[in-house]
Write an enzyme that holds these catalytic residues in place. Sequence first.
Site, short mmCIF file in Angstrom:
data_model
loop_
_atom_site.label_atom_id
_atom_site.label_comp_id
_atom_site.label_asym_id
_atom_site.label_seq_id
_atom_site.Cartn_x
_atom_site.Cartn_y
_atom_site.Cartn_z
N CYS A 119 0.82 -1.19 -0.11
CA CYS A 119 -0.03 0.03 -0.09
C CYS A 119 0.88 1.12 0.03
O CYS A 119 0.39 2.39 -0.28
CB CYS A 119 -0.93 0.03 1.23
SG CYS A 119 -2.04 -1.52 1.07
N HIS A 260 -3.76 6.95 3.46
CA HIS A 260 -3.94 5.48 2.83
C HIS A 260 -5.41 5.25 3.21
O HIS A 260 -5.63 5.35 4.16
CB HIS A 260 -2.83 4.41 3.02
CG HIS A 260 -3.34 3.13 2.71
ND1 HIS A 260 -3.64 2.85 1.32
CD2 HIS A 260 -3.55 1.80 3.39
CE1 HIS A 260 -4.08 1.56 1.39
NE2 HIS A 260 -3.80 0.99 2.50
N ASN A 290 -10.06 -0.61 -0.17
CA ASN A 290 -8.50 -0.55 0.11
C ASN A 290 -7.95 -1.03 -1.49
O ASN A 290 -8.04 -2.17 -1.70
CB ASN A 290 -7.80 -1.23 1.09
CG ASN A 290 -6.56 -1.22 1.38
OD1 ASN A 290 -5.91 -0.80 0.53
ND2 ASN A 290 -5.96 -1.92 2.47
O1 UT7 Z 1 -3.67 -1.54 3.62
C1 UT7 Z 1 -2.66 -2.10 4.52
C2 UT7 Z 1 -2.98 -2.09 5.82
N1 UT7 Z 1 -4.38 -2.66 6.37
C3 UT7 Z 1 -4.99 -2.19 7.18
O2 UT7 Z 1 -4.69 -1.31 7.71
C4 UT7 Z 1 -6.23 -2.98 7.60
C5 UT7 Z 1 -6.20 -3.06 9.31
N2 UT7 Z 1 -7.10 -3.93 9.88
C6 UT7 Z 1 -8.42 -3.57 9.84
O3 UT7 Z 1 -8.95 -2.70 9.04
C7 UT7 Z 1 -9.29 -4.12 10.80
O4 UT7 Z 1 -8.66 -5.15 11.50
C8 UT7 Z 1 -10.42 -5.29 10.18
C9 UT7 Z 1 -11.48 -4.42 9.49
C10 UT7 Z 1 -9.68 -6.38 9.31
C11 UT7 Z 1 -11.00 -6.15 11.26
O5 UT7 Z 1 -11.65 -5.50 12.12
P1 UT7 Z 1 -11.42 -5.72 13.95
O6 UT7 Z 1 -12.03 -4.34 14.52
O7 UT7 Z 1 -10.00 -5.71 13.94
O8 UT7 Z 1 -11.94 -6.83 13.76
P2 UT7 Z 1 -11.34 -8.11 14.41
O9 UT7 Z 1 -10.27 -8.89 13.52
O10 UT7 Z 1 -10.74 -8.17 15.82
O11 UT7 Z 1 -12.40 -9.25 14.61
C12 UT7 Z 1 -13.45 -8.89 15.45
C13 UT7 Z 1 -14.79 -10.00 15.24
C14 UT7 Z 1 -14.17 -11.43 15.33
O12 UT7 Z 1 -15.41 -12.17 15.94
P3 UT7 Z 1 -14.94 -12.79 17.27
O13 UT7 Z 1 -13.99 -13.46 17.29
O14 UT7 Z 1 -15.24 -11.52 18.09
O15 UT7 Z 1 -16.12 -13.58 17.56
C15 UT7 Z 1 -14.25 -11.42 13.77
O16 UT7 Z 1 -14.45 -13.32 13.74
O17 UT7 Z 1 -15.32 -9.73 13.90
C16 UT7 Z 1 -15.40 -10.95 13.14
N3 UT7 Z 1 -15.22 -10.67 11.92
C17 UT7 Z 1 -16.51 -9.95 11.03
N4 UT7 Z 1 -17.50 -10.32 11.30
C18 UT7 Z 1 -18.65 -9.96 10.36
C19 UT7 Z 1 -14.02 -10.56 11.00
N5 UT7 Z 1 -14.74 -10.27 9.84
C20 UT7 Z 1 -15.92 -10.18 9.79
C21 UT7 Z 1 -16.56 -9.80 8.73
N6 UT7 Z 1 -18.27 -9.52 9.14
N7 UT7 Z 1 -16.36 -9.46 7.53
#
Ligand code: UT7
Length: 340
Positions: A119, A260, A290
């Site tokens: 990115c 970004h 993204n």
């Molecule tokens: O471009 C390069 C750099 N990239 C980034 O900067 C991306 C950085 N990361 C993010 O944007 C976020 O971490 C995400 C959007 C990918 C995820 O958000 P989060 O708030 O960090 O969620 P998490 O990974 O901690 O997951 C929380 C919960 C989990 O469930 P449990 O374990 O709490 O039951 C996941 O399984 O959300 C669940 N989950 C979803 N639920 C519905 C993960 N993806 C999804 C989804 N829909 N698509």
Amino acid sequence: MSTTQPVYASFKSIGAYVPEKILSNEDLEKMVDTSDEWITKRTGIKERHLAADDEYTSDMGVKAAKLAIERAGLTSEDIDLVICATVTPDYFNMPSTACIISEKLGIRNVQAFDFAAACSGFVYGLSVAKAFIESGMKKNVLVIGAEKFSSIVDYTDRSTCILFGDGAGAAVISATNNKKEAFIDVHASADGAYADFLVTPAPGTVNPVSQKVLDEGLQYVQMKGNETFKLAVKTLTKDVKEILKKNDIPSEEIPHFIPHQANYRIIKAVGDALKMQEEQVVVTVHKYGNTSAASIPMAINDIWESGRLKQGELMLLDTFGGGLTWASALLPFAGESAQR
Ligand code: UT7
């Protein structure tokens, strides 16, 4: 332009290409266990655009580049370096996408190469263009950020497939003697200690193509989302504070902060840490998702085409991606304002 006076790099033009097909949150609800509400709340993304099956990274790069060259008031013959930032090249790994783009634009016998900084690619590209121009080696550098990220996304993995989109952006960076048009500063860095945060395990020398690779889906992007998120907020904030301090420019004097576009929550957290007003911060993540190396030039193109970015106005770019890599840039827009 005189070669006896100091030579500076200037950002002369911008172009972008957004593929036609839209993948909305509602579409994704039918593909994986997710919801529009979750995606909107956690990322700010509503839709992303995907390239057609027979539309490749180079095709998108060419469309963006043609606009950038035309808007710089130049022709293909004026370009003396073509660099393409991408982690989704037409081919892994020969020929480079930059070579294919050059051929499609009719640019011949000119240095062309790709580089992978995920990115951060476009801003890394600006640092390369600046170095080539200020050393006197090149006069008009075409910097492209182009990605067909959909080609490395597993559309059964809800943790990644909701995030990414396809697209391209391109800029012409030209030599000038006018200090007012010059890049003020570019900073690019990396820390391989976090290499496992964002990985496409195959194809490569670690995992050459095999049945095992396909069975295990190692050709798809894998991300430690939450860890990446936290590090992104920390690193982006620190990086931008440093470049502003170093150049003695307060954040309120920046009309266009273009971070970004990975997640609205990251953009908001960094903007707030810098005490930026909403109108200073450029947001396109809701409509493009993204798009990796294409994210920043697509966002610059959006504000240029809408008339928001005008000649001489200052841009602050800030990016973060796989590697891990990060980069920031402080520079005026040296091209003409859009005719509206
Ligand atoms: O471009 C390069 C750099 N990239 C980034 O900067 C991306 C950085 N990361 C993010 O944007 C976020 O971490 C995400 C959007 C990918 C995820 O958000 P989060 O708030 O960090 O969620 P998490 O990974 O901690 O997951 C929380 C919960 C989990 O469930 P449990 O374990 O709490 O039951 C996941 O399984 O959300 C669940 N989950 C979803 N639920 C519905 C993960 N993806 C999804 C989804 N829909 N698509």
